[in-house]
Design a protein around this motif. Sequence first.
Motif, PDB file in Angstrom:
ATOM      1  N   GLN A 107       1.779   6.904  -6.703  1.00 17.86           N
ATOM      2  CA  GLN A 107       0.775   7.919  -7.038  1.00 17.86           C
ATOM      3  C   GLN A 107       1.308   9.327  -6.774  1.00 17.86           C
ATOM      4  O   GLN A 107       1.050  10.246  -7.550  1.00 17.86           O
ATOM      5  CB  GLN A 107      -0.507   7.668  -6.251  1.00 17.86           C
ATOM      6  N   GLN A 109       0.825  -1.209   0.000  1.00 20.34           N
ATOM      7  CA  GLN A 109       0.000   0.000   0.000  1.00 20.34           C
ATOM      8  C   GLN A 109       0.861   1.262   0.000  1.00 20.34           C
ATOM      9  O   GLN A 109       0.564   2.230  -0.697  1.00 20.34           O
ATOM     10  CB  GLN A 109      -0.941   0.013   1.206  1.00 20.34           C
ATOM     11  N   ASP A 119       2.358   1.761  -3.425  1.00 15.84           N
ATOM     12  CA  ASP A 119       1.333   2.294  -4.330  1.00 15.84           C
ATOM     13  C   ASP A 119       1.122   3.784  -4.087  1.00 15.84           C
ATOM     14  O   ASP A 119       1.000   4.564  -5.029  1.00 15.84           O
ATOM     15  CB  ASP A 119      -0.001   1.551  -4.145  1.00 15.84           C
ATOM     16  N   GLU A 120       1.083   4.187  -2.818  1.00 16.26           N
ATOM     17  CA  GLU A 120       0.914   5.594  -2.475  1.00 16.26           C
ATOM     18  C   GLU A 120       2.097   6.424  -2.976  1.00 16.26           C
ATOM     19  O   GLU A 120       1.919   7.513  -3.532  1.00 16.26           O
ATOM     20  CB  GLU A 120       0.764   5.759  -0.961  1.00 16.26           C
TER      21      GLU A 120
END
Length: 138
Positions: A12, A5, A8-9
Amino acid sequence: MTQEQMLDELAQMSRGTLDERMGIRVLEASPERVVATMPVEGNTQPFGLLHGGANVVIAESVGSIGANMAAGPGRFAVGLDINATHHRSARSGIVTATATALSIGRTLAAYDVVITDDEGNRTCTARITCMLRDLPKG
């Protein structure tokens, strides 16, 4: 938050930034250690070698990620000093940057960054120091 997670953050957050344009991909991230890769292709100087400035960019990126994680909630990191020694050139493939915390305090975080080529040869050694600050109020 899991490592997946968090990665992924980070991906982004990198959209539209220099990291994205240079193809930097974070593989592992914690306050103590950050690992990322970058392609040589597209990041070379006119003679076909990985640009020395590209080494500094990936070193600053991995060190800053670690320092921002170390800063904690309500705080952030800003680069204070970076230096790099280029040991050998890379002409193709991918380089891997590994930032290892040297010191994490309340106001400063310092990282040793080792950059290697596809064969595991050290191409660059960098050191980055970041100041840890409180986010502005309001």
